[in-house]
Every structure is written in structure tokens, then in C-alpha cells.
Motif scaffolding. Structure first.
Motif, PDB file in Angstrom:
ATOM      1  N   LEU A  22       0.866  -1.173   0.000  1.00  0.00           N
ATOM      2  CA  LEU A  22       0.000   0.000   0.000  1.00  0.00           C
ATOM      3  C   LEU A  22       0.906   1.227   0.000  1.00  0.00           C
ATOM      4  CD1 LEU A  22      -2.800   1.430   0.611  1.00  0.00           C
ATOM      5  CD2 LEU A  22      -2.112   1.288   2.998  1.00  0.00           C
ATOM      6  N   ILE A  23       0.660   2.163  -0.927  1.00  0.00           N
ATOM      7  CA  ILE A  23       1.437   3.398  -0.975  1.00  0.00           C
ATOM      8  C   ILE A  23       0.473   4.574  -1.000  1.00  0.00           C
ATOM      9  CG2 ILE A  23       3.102   4.781  -2.262  1.00  0.00           C
ATOM     10  CD1 ILE A  23       4.251   2.196  -3.403  1.00  0.00           C
ATOM     11  N   THR A  24       0.544   5.408   0.036  1.00  0.00           N
ATOM     12  CA  THR A  24      -0.261   6.629   0.054  1.00  0.00           C
ATOM     13  C   THR A  24       0.559   7.765  -0.552  1.00  0.00           C
ATOM     14  OG1 THR A  24       0.446   7.330   2.264  1.00  0.00           O
ATOM     15  CG2 THR A  24      -1.465   5.854   2.141  1.00  0.00           C
ATOM     16  N   GLY A  25      -0.132   8.810  -0.952  1.00  0.00           N
ATOM     17  CA  GLY A  25       0.551   9.917  -1.621  1.00  0.00           C
ATOM     18  C   GLY A  25       1.140   9.463  -2.942  1.00  0.00           C
ATOM     19  N   ALA A  26       0.428   8.549  -3.593  1.00  0.00           N
ATOM     20  CA  ALA A  26       0.984   7.815  -4.735  1.00  0.00           C
ATOM     21  C   ALA A  26       0.866   8.505  -6.084  1.00  0.00           C
ATOM     22  CB  ALA A  26       0.303   6.444  -4.813  1.00  0.00           C
TER      23      ALA A  26
ATOM     24  N   LEU B 272       8.375   0.151  -7.969  1.00  0.00           N
ATOM     25  CA  LEU B 272       8.011  -1.128  -7.354  1.00  0.00           C
ATOM     26  C   LEU B 272       6.960  -1.918  -8.131  1.00  0.00           C
ATOM     27  CD1 LEU B 272       7.891   0.011  -3.623  1.00  0.00           C
ATOM     28  CD2 LEU B 272       9.701  -1.298  -4.765  1.00  0.00           C
ATOM     29  N   SER B 273       6.178  -1.248  -8.978  1.00  0.00           N
ATOM     30  CA  SER B 273       5.049  -1.923  -9.633  1.00  0.00           C
ATOM     31  C   SER B 273       5.461  -3.000 -10.633  1.00  0.00           C
ATOM     32  CB  SER B 273       4.132  -0.907 -10.310  1.00  0.00           C
ATOM     33  OG  SER B 273       4.807  -0.256 -11.364  1.00  0.00           O
ATOM     34  N   THR B 274       6.696  -3.011 -11.057  1.00  0.00           N
ATOM     35  CA  THR B 274       7.128  -4.062 -11.986  1.00  0.00           C
ATOM     36  C   THR B 274       7.405  -5.371 -11.258  1.00  0.00           C
ATOM     37  OG1 THR B 274       9.450  -3.385 -11.815  1.00  0.00           O
ATOM     38  CG2 THR B 274       8.137  -2.406 -13.596  1.00  0.00           C
ATOM     39  N   ARG B 275       7.628  -5.294  -9.949  1.00  0.00           N
ATOM     40  CA  ARG B 275       7.970  -6.502  -9.173  1.00  0.00           C
ATOM     41  C   ARG B 275       6.965  -6.855  -8.099  1.00  0.00           C
ATOM     42  NH1 ARG B 275      13.549  -3.931  -7.700  1.00  0.00           N
ATOM     43  NH2 ARG B 275      11.981  -2.921  -6.468  1.00  0.00           N
TER      44      ARG B 275
ATOM     45  N   ASP C 198       2.736  -6.124  -6.253  1.00  0.00           N
ATOM     46  CA  ASP C 198       1.347  -5.683  -6.420  1.00  0.00           C
ATOM     47  C   ASP C 198       1.154  -4.432  -5.565  1.00  0.00           C
ATOM     48  OD1 ASP C 198       0.769  -7.919  -8.042  1.00  0.00           O
ATOM     49  OD2 ASP C 198       0.509  -9.147  -6.249  1.00  0.00           O
ATOM     50  N   ILE C 199       0.632  -3.388  -6.181  1.00  0.00           N
ATOM     51  CA  ILE C 199       0.538  -2.089  -5.516  1.00  0.00           C
ATOM     52  C   ILE C 199      -0.914  -1.622  -5.445  1.00  0.00           C
ATOM     53  CG2 ILE C 199       1.242   0.342  -5.591  1.00  0.00           C
ATOM     54  CD1 ILE C 199       3.643  -1.536  -5.282  1.00  0.00           C
TER      55      ILE C 199
ATOM     56  N   LYS D 176      -4.111  -9.219   3.812  1.00  0.00           N
ATOM     57  CA  LYS D 176      -2.973  -8.684   4.555  1.00  0.00           C
ATOM     58  C   LYS D 176      -2.090  -7.888   3.605  1.00  0.00           C
ATOM     59  CE  LYS D 176       0.463 -12.328   3.979  1.00  0.00           C
ATOM     60  NZ  LYS D 176       1.699 -11.588   3.794  1.00  0.00           N
ATOM     61  N   LEU D 177      -1.272  -7.030   4.200  1.00  0.00           N
ATOM     62  CA  LEU D 177      -0.267  -6.277   3.445  1.00  0.00           C
ATOM     63  C   LEU D 177       1.108  -6.775   3.835  1.00  0.00           C
ATOM     64  CD1 LEU D 177      -1.527  -2.605   3.939  1.00  0.00           C
ATOM     65  CD2 LEU D 177      -1.565  -3.925   1.810  1.00  0.00           C
ATOM     66  N   ASP D 178       2.025  -6.748   2.907  1.00  0.00           N
ATOM     67  CA  ASP D 178       3.410  -7.041   3.232  1.00  0.00           C
ATOM     68  C   ASP D 178       4.138  -5.771   3.665  1.00  0.00           C
ATOM     69  OD1 ASP D 178       3.537  -9.907   2.565  1.00  0.00           O
ATOM     70  OD2 ASP D 178       3.025  -9.187   0.563  1.00  0.00           O
ATOM     71  N   ASN D 179       3.758  -4.643   3.054  1.00  0.00           N
ATOM     72  CA  ASN D 179       4.370  -3.355   3.394  1.00  0.00           C
ATOM     73  C   ASN D 179       3.351  -2.239   3.194  1.00  0.00           C
ATOM     74  OD1 ASN D 179       6.767  -4.986   1.882  1.00  0.00           O
ATOM     75  ND2 ASN D 179       7.534  -3.855   3.627  1.00  0.00           N
ATOM     76  N   ALA D 180       3.530  -1.174   3.947  1.00  0.00           N
ATOM     77  CA  ALA D 180       2.764   0.066   3.755  1.00  0.00           C
ATOM     78  C   ALA D 180       3.759   1.205   3.740  1.00  0.00           C
ATOM     79  CB  ALA D 180       1.740   0.259   4.860  1.00  0.00           C
ATOM     80  N   VAL D 181       3.679   2.024   2.702  1.00  0.00           N
ATOM     81  CA  VAL D 181       4.560   3.180   2.565  1.00  0.00           C
ATOM     82  C   VAL D 181       3.658   4.412   2.628  1.00  0.00           C
ATOM     83  CG1 VAL D 181       6.286   4.322   1.150  1.00  0.00           C
ATOM     84  CG2 VAL D 181       6.102   1.823   1.113  1.00  0.00           C
ATOM     85  N   LEU D 182       3.778   5.164   3.691  1.00  0.00           N
ATOM     86  CA  LEU D 182       2.884   6.304   3.928  1.00  0.00           C
ATOM     87  C   LEU D 182       3.621   7.585   3.570  1.00  0.00           C
ATOM     88  CD1 LEU D 182       1.504   4.993   7.322  1.00  0.00           C
ATOM     89  CD2 LEU D 182       0.662   4.519   5.005  1.00  0.00           C
ATOM     90  N   THR D 183       3.393   8.057   2.340  1.00  0.00           N
ATOM     91  CA  THR D 183       4.124   9.214   1.843  1.00  0.00           C
ATOM     92  C   THR D 183       3.226  10.384   1.504  1.00  0.00           C
ATOM     93  OG1 THR D 183       4.045   8.494  -0.467  1.00  0.00           O
ATOM     94  CG2 THR D 183       5.905   7.725   0.853  1.00  0.00           C
ATOM     95  N   ALA D 184       2.016  10.414   2.075  1.00  0.00           N
ATOM     96  CA  ALA D 184       1.129  11.534   1.787  1.00  0.00           C
ATOM     97  C   ALA D 184       1.853  12.830   2.125  1.00  0.00           C
ATOM     98  CB  ALA D 184      -0.158  11.407   2.584  1.00  0.00           C
TER      99      ALA D 184
END
Length: 88
Positions: free
Chosen positions: A8-12, A24-27, A29-30, A77-85
Motif C-alpha cells: 500500500l502506498i499513500t501519496g501515490a 516497485l510496480s514491476t515486481r 502488487d501495488i 494482509k499487506l506485506d508493506n505500507a509506505v505512507l508518503t502523503a
């Protein structure tokens, strides 16, 4: 080869968030989250990326939108969350 992760990526739709989505989208699921319309996001994001419109200025609606996006993808479930808002 490493397994695909659910991220999950916020501020995407701008800045660091958009750069991470593209990289990351080439390797992986986003699920990208941003406040732009779906049409605006479609012009920015790679085709394979799922997008949810959710503005962090409205936290309850934002959380609901993200939860609905996760359910739509069938992610439990998520493997990672990147919060960049950002500070826009």
C-alpha cells in the motif's frame, strides 16, 4: 527471485510516492492511494496498479476507501505500507 509483495502506498500520485509506485510496480502488487480523480491517476500510474481515491484530510473517509480498495483486491494482509502523503 523474490516473491511479489502486496504494498500500500499513500501519496501515490506525486513526488516520492509516485516514484516508488513506478519503481516497485514491476515486481510487486501495488494499491496506490491519492486524492486525485481516477482519470487523473490513470494518466500518472502504471496500468497494472490499483488505485483508490482517498484524501487524508478526511481520515474516516480515507480509511474506509482504503479498506474498500483492499477488499476489492481480495487482499487480507499487506506485506508493506509506505505512507508518503505529502504536505499539499
Amino acid at each position: 527471485m523474490a516473491p511479489r509483495r502486496k504494498i500500500l502506498i499513500t501519496g501515490a500520485t506525486g513526488g516520492i510516492g509516485l516514484a516508488l509506485v513506478k519503481r516497485l510496480s514491476t515486481r510487486h502488487d501495488i494499491l496506490a492511494v491519492g486524492r486525485r480523480t481516477e482519470d487523473e491517476a490513470a494518466n500518472l500510474l502504471p496500468e497494472q496498479v490499483a488505485y483508490v481515491r482517498a484524501d487524508h484530510a478526511e481520515p474516516t473517509e480515507c480509511a474506509t476507501g482504503i479498506a474498500q480498495g483492499l477488499l476489492k483486491l481480495g487482499w487480507i494482509k499487506l506485506d508493506n505500507a509506505v505512507l508518503t502523503a505529502g504536505i499539499g
